[in-house]
Scaffold this motif. Structure first.
Motif, PDB file in Angstrom:
ATOM      1  N   GLU A 142       0.832  -1.297  -0.115  1.00 42.18           N
ATOM      2  CA  GLU A 142      -0.283  -0.266   0.013  1.00 42.18           C
ATOM      3  C   GLU A 142       0.795   1.239   0.070  1.00 42.18           C
ATOM      4  O   GLU A 142       0.462   2.059  -0.595  1.00 42.18           O
ATOM      5  N   PRO A 143       1.872   1.405   0.701  1.00 44.83           N
ATOM      6  CA  PRO A 143       2.821   2.518   0.689  1.00 44.83           C
ATOM      7  C   PRO A 143       3.204   3.059  -0.635  1.00 44.83           C
ATOM      8  O   PRO A 143       3.232   3.849  -1.256  1.00 44.83           O
ATOM      9  N   MET A 144       3.583   1.919  -1.339  1.00 42.52           N
ATOM     10  CA  MET A 144       4.270   1.944  -2.641  1.00 42.52           C
ATOM     11  C   MET A 144       2.884   2.563  -3.689  1.00 42.52           C
ATOM     12  O   MET A 144       3.157   3.431  -4.490  1.00 42.52           O
ATOM     13  N   ALA A 145       1.709   1.715  -3.585  1.00 42.73           N
ATOM     14  CA  ALA A 145       0.577   2.359  -4.381  1.00 42.73           C
ATOM     15  C   ALA A 145       0.300   3.893  -4.088  1.00 42.73           C
ATOM     16  O   ALA A 145      -0.106   4.407  -4.924  1.00 42.73           O
ATOM     17  N   ALA A 146       0.225   3.846  -2.999  1.00 38.00           N
ATOM     18  CA  ALA A 146      -0.029   5.406  -2.396  1.00 38.00           C
ATOM     19  C   ALA A 146       0.834   6.605  -3.087  1.00 38.00           C
ATOM     20  O   ALA A 146       0.415   7.381  -3.442  1.00 38.00           O
ATOM     21  N   ILE A 148       2.645   6.081  -5.845  1.00 42.39           N
ATOM     22  CA  ILE A 148       2.360   6.174  -6.973  1.00 42.39           C
ATOM     23  C   ILE A 148       1.120   7.041  -7.252  1.00 42.39           C
ATOM     24  O   ILE A 148       1.225   7.886  -8.219  1.00 42.39           O
ATOM     25  N   GLY A 149       0.076   6.661  -6.724  1.00 42.73           N
ATOM     26  CA  GLY A 149      -1.123   7.409  -6.926  1.00 42.73           C
ATOM     27  C   GLY A 149      -1.062   8.756  -6.320  1.00 42.73           C
ATOM     28  O   GLY A 149      -1.704   9.561  -6.940  1.00 42.73           O
ATOM     29  N   ALA A 150      -0.328   9.404  -5.506  1.00 42.99           N
ATOM     30  CA  ALA A 150      -0.052  10.638  -5.086  1.00 42.99           C
ATOM     31  C   ALA A 150       0.925  11.445  -5.807  1.00 42.99           C
ATOM     32  O   ALA A 150       1.200  12.543  -5.724  1.00 42.99           O
ATOM     33  N   GLY A 151       1.670  10.644  -6.811  1.00 39.66           N
ATOM     34  CA  GLY A 151       2.427  11.460  -7.894  1.00 39.66           C
ATOM     35  C   GLY A 151       3.938  11.475  -7.558  1.00 39.66           C
ATOM     36  O   GLY A 151       4.687  12.302  -7.954  1.00 39.66           O
ATOM     37  N   LEU A 152       4.189  10.703  -6.369  1.00 36.52           N
ATOM     38  CA  LEU A 152       5.681  10.912  -6.017  1.00 36.52           C
ATOM     39  C   LEU A 152       6.708  10.256  -6.905  1.00 36.52           C
ATOM     40  O   LEU A 152       6.228   9.134  -7.524  1.00 36.52           O
ATOM     41  N   PRO A 153       7.751  10.737  -6.953  1.00 31.91           N
ATOM     42  CA  PRO A 153       8.976  10.164  -7.890  1.00 31.91           C
ATOM     43  C   PRO A 153       9.432   9.013  -7.519  1.00 31.91           C
ATOM     44  O   PRO A 153      10.948   8.883  -7.226  1.00 31.91           O
ATOM     45  N   VAL A 154       8.785   7.690  -7.292  1.00 36.79           N
ATOM     46  CA  VAL A 154       9.185   6.761  -6.832  1.00 36.79           C
ATOM     47  C   VAL A 154      10.405   6.077  -7.435  1.00 36.79           C
ATOM     48  O   VAL A 154      11.137   5.153  -6.810  1.00 36.79           O
ATOM     49  N   GLY A 289       9.560  17.044   1.411  1.00 36.68           N
ATOM     50  CA  GLY A 289       8.782  16.978   2.764  1.00 36.68           C
ATOM     51  C   GLY A 289       8.131  15.561   2.770  1.00 36.68           C
ATOM     52  O   GLY A 289       8.776  14.496   2.280  1.00 36.68           O
ATOM     53  N   ILE A 290       7.010  15.407   3.538  1.00 37.99           N
ATOM     54  CA  ILE A 290       6.232  14.157   3.688  1.00 37.99           C
ATOM     55  C   ILE A 290       4.898  14.413   3.148  1.00 37.99           C
ATOM     56  O   ILE A 290       4.148  15.323   3.203  1.00 37.99           O
ATOM     57  N   MET A 291       4.561  13.251   2.387  1.00 37.32           N
ATOM     58  CA  MET A 291       3.214  13.166   1.570  1.00 37.32           C
ATOM     59  C   MET A 291       2.211  12.433   2.670  1.00 37.32           C
ATOM     60  O   MET A 291       2.432  11.328   3.007  1.00 37.32           O
ATOM     61  N   LEU A 292       1.107  13.002   2.904  1.00 37.66           N
ATOM     62  CA  LEU A 292      -0.021  12.225   3.756  1.00 37.66           C
ATOM     63  C   LEU A 292      -1.205  11.886   2.799  1.00 37.66           C
ATOM     64  O   LEU A 292      -1.716  12.568   1.972  1.00 37.66           O
ATOM     65  N   ILE A 316      -0.482  17.032   1.548  1.00 39.78           N
ATOM     66  CA  ILE A 316      -1.692  16.220   1.618  1.00 39.78           C
ATOM     67  C   ILE A 316      -1.959  16.072   0.226  1.00 39.78           C
ATOM     68  O   ILE A 316      -2.068  16.891  -0.778  1.00 39.78           O
ATOM     69  N   ALA A 317      -2.012  14.706  -0.413  1.00 39.51           N
ATOM     70  CA  ALA A 317      -2.402  14.069  -1.571  1.00 39.51           C
ATOM     71  C   ALA A 317      -3.841  14.846  -2.038  1.00 39.51           C
ATOM     72  O   ALA A 317      -4.680  15.240  -1.314  1.00 39.51           O
ATOM     73  N   ALA A 318      -3.743  15.259  -3.345  1.00 41.02           N
ATOM     74  CA  ALA A 318      -4.902  15.820  -4.021  1.00 41.02           C
ATOM     75  C   ALA A 318      -6.159  15.313  -3.843  1.00 41.02           C
ATOM     76  O   ALA A 318      -7.179  15.931  -3.593  1.00 41.02           O
ATOM     77  N   ASP A 319      -6.220  13.787  -3.880  1.00 37.00           N
ATOM     78  CA  ASP A 319      -7.421  13.012  -3.264  1.00 37.00           C
ATOM     79  C   ASP A 319      -6.918  11.899  -2.403  1.00 37.00           C
ATOM     80  O   ASP A 319      -6.639  10.831  -3.070  1.00 37.00           O
ATOM     81  N   PRO A 320      -6.542  12.145  -1.211  1.00 32.53           N
ATOM     82  CA  PRO A 320      -5.932  11.304  -0.224  1.00 32.53           C
ATOM     83  C   PRO A 320      -6.566   9.838  -0.143  1.00 32.53           C
ATOM     84  O   PRO A 320      -6.258   9.064   0.090  1.00 32.53           O
ATOM     85  N   LEU A 321      -8.025   9.941  -0.282  1.00 32.12           N
ATOM     86  CA  LEU A 321      -8.861   8.636  -0.103  1.00 32.12           C
ATOM     87  C   LEU A 321      -8.489   7.786  -1.233  1.00 32.12           C
ATOM     88  O   LEU A 321      -8.770   6.319  -1.156  1.00 32.12           O
ATOM     89  N   SER A 322      -8.168   8.148  -2.154  1.00 30.41           N
ATOM     90  CA  SER A 322      -8.060   7.334  -3.638  1.00 30.41           C
ATOM     91  C   SER A 322      -6.879   7.131  -3.925  1.00 30.41           C
ATOM     92  O   SER A 322      -6.516   6.227  -5.132  1.00 30.41           O
ATOM     93  N   ALA A 323      -5.352   7.705  -3.215  1.00 33.23           N
ATOM     94  CA  ALA A 323      -4.163   7.387  -3.807  1.00 33.23           C
ATOM     95  C   ALA A 323      -3.835   5.895  -3.934  1.00 33.23           C
ATOM     96  O   ALA A 323      -3.191   5.579  -4.853  1.00 33.23           O
ATOM     97  N   VAL A 324      -4.356   4.972  -2.826  1.00 29.88           N
ATOM     98  CA  VAL A 324      -3.748   3.575  -2.885  1.00 29.88           C
ATOM     99  C   VAL A 324      -4.493   2.907  -4.290  1.00 29.88           C
ATOM    100  O   VAL A 324      -3.687   2.307  -4.959  1.00 29.88           O
ATOM    101  N   VAL A 325      -5.605   3.047  -4.600  1.00 33.75           N
ATOM    102  CA  VAL A 325      -6.323   2.325  -5.499  1.00 33.75           C
ATOM    103  C   VAL A 325      -5.772   2.870  -6.932  1.00 33.75           C
ATOM    104  O   VAL A 325      -5.791   2.196  -7.875  1.00 33.75           O
ATOM    105  N   VAL A 326      -5.631   4.280  -7.084  1.00 36.73           N
ATOM    106  CA  VAL A 326      -5.131   4.985  -8.272  1.00 36.73           C
ATOM    107  C   VAL A 326      -3.725   4.391  -8.456  1.00 36.73           C
ATOM    108  O   VAL A 326      -3.595   4.115  -9.824  1.00 36.73           O
ATOM    109  N   GLY A 327      -2.883   4.424  -7.599  1.00 40.45           N
ATOM    110  CA  GLY A 327      -1.550   4.005  -7.676  1.00 40.45           C
ATOM    111  C   GLY A 327      -1.632   2.390  -8.349  1.00 40.45           C
ATOM    112  O   GLY A 327      -0.734   1.862  -9.148  1.00 40.45           O
TER     113      GLY A 327
END
Length: 343
Positions: A142-146, A148-154, A289-292, A316-327
């Motif tokens: 989930e952290p990796m999916a989140a 990716i979904g939040a747009g971090l340069p993983v 920084g840190i992404m929530l 805070i991610a643009a849509d924090p509730l959907s970051a995991v599933v989008v990633g």
């Protein structure tokens, strides 16, 4: 084999964020097609057999209000399956709903799982998904999916930190070069906050409220850090002294006190991740920084508290509730990525 190959033609691959509080489903090519509470209502028939009565929003509305022959169950607890059969029934319902009731649909599914999941817990999730109709099951942490979904340069050689605050768990992870360098998972999240609010009101006011009421209080006036104004909300419940219904007002300072233990646990997890990460990557966080993400990221002033505690920028991610599933959904676009992401 022929039936399986034919059924695949009627399927759209799915990504699933199987959360303690809510389940989200992402369909390849369509985006998020389902967002429902992870709740199943079961009804006992005349022969004593339990059958599914409702799933999702309808089932959640029954929590705490059902007669003796109906029970509303949350099959996920602390981020993992607590009731195998109920979870399977819930997944089957959500898969069919996503495919508009197509009974032949047997999609490939990628499921977000906690980074601290055990092999036994992972096997339970896989078996539930396969029994519910998946022809192939993959996992993504989930952290990796989140991230990716939040747009971090993983995939870049630089440190990124993600904090996913869900209903049952909070995960803090440091990511670099497409992998998780360090992660910590604590079984504290929105549900524990709701329970803490119920207990606080019960002890202080001798008033018993339900978990749904506690959730409304948390999302309405709950905060992690003192604000400029004192907010209040009306609370309805049963007076434990008289047994009669009662109404009272509770303010934001009281709610902050009620959930302080859970908030401190989240802050502690973030601190631990910062202490354990390599110094080279730690330097990257000074700028990025840190992404929530997750529902808990929406707790008022949590970012202010974390900024005060870590001295780092908090986003805070643009849509924090959907970051995991989008990633997880983005990983569906490449079978090679899917296979590499398997835990």
């Amino acid at each position: 084999m022929l039936l399986r190959s034919i059924s695949g033609l009627f399927s759209h691959d799915l990504a699933i964020d199987l959360g303690t509080a809510n389940t989200l489903v992402y369909m390849k090519g369509k985006g998020i097609v389902l967002n429902e509470p992870s709740v199943v209502a079961m009804k006992k028939d005349d022969r004593g057999t339990m059958k599914v009565l409702a799933v999702g929003k309808e089932a959640k509305s029954m929590l705490g209000k059902t007669p003796g022959n109906i029970v509303a169950i949350r099959p996920m607890k602390d981020g993992v399956i607590a009731d195998f059969d109920i979870a399977e029934a819930m997944l089957r319902h959500f898969i069919r709903t996503a495919h508009a009731g197509q009974k032949l649909a047997r999609p490939r599914i990628i499921i977000g799982v906690a980074s601290g999941i055990t092999e036994v817990e992972k096997k339970a999730v896989k078996e539930s998904a396969e029994s519910a109709g998946a022809r192939e099951v993959f996992f993504i942490e989930e952290p990796m999916a989140a991230a990716i979904g939040a747009g971090l340069p993983v995939t870049e050689p630089k440190g990124s930190m993600i904090v996913d605050i869900g209903g049952g768990t909070t995960e803090a992870a440091v990511i670099s070069l497409g992998g998780i360098v360090y992660s910590i998972s604590v079984r504290v999240g929105g549900d524990k906050m709701d329970e803490a609010i119920v207990e606080y009101i019960k002890k202080k006011y001798r008033l018993l409220i339900g978990s749904s009421s506690a959730e409304i209080i948390k999302t309405t006036i709950g905060s992690a850090f003192p604000g400029d104004t004192l907010e209040s909300v009306e609370v309805k419940g049963r007076d434990l002294t008289t047994g009669s219904p009662k109404v009272l007002n509770i303010d934001s300072e009281e709610v902050r006190e009620a959930i302080s233990e859970q908030v401190n646990a989240i802050v502690g997890a973030v601190r631990t991740a910062l202490e354990q990460m390599p110094p080279e990557l730690a330097a990257d966080l000074i700028d990025c920084g840190i992404m929530l993400v997750g529902g808990g990221a929406l707790l008022k002033h949590l970012g202010l508290l974390l900024r005060a505690e870590t001295k780092l920028p908090i986003k805070i991610a643009a849509d924090p509730l959907s970051a995991v599933v989008v990633g997880a959904g983005e990983a569906l676009s490449d079978l090679g990525i899917l296979r590499n992401l398997e835990k």
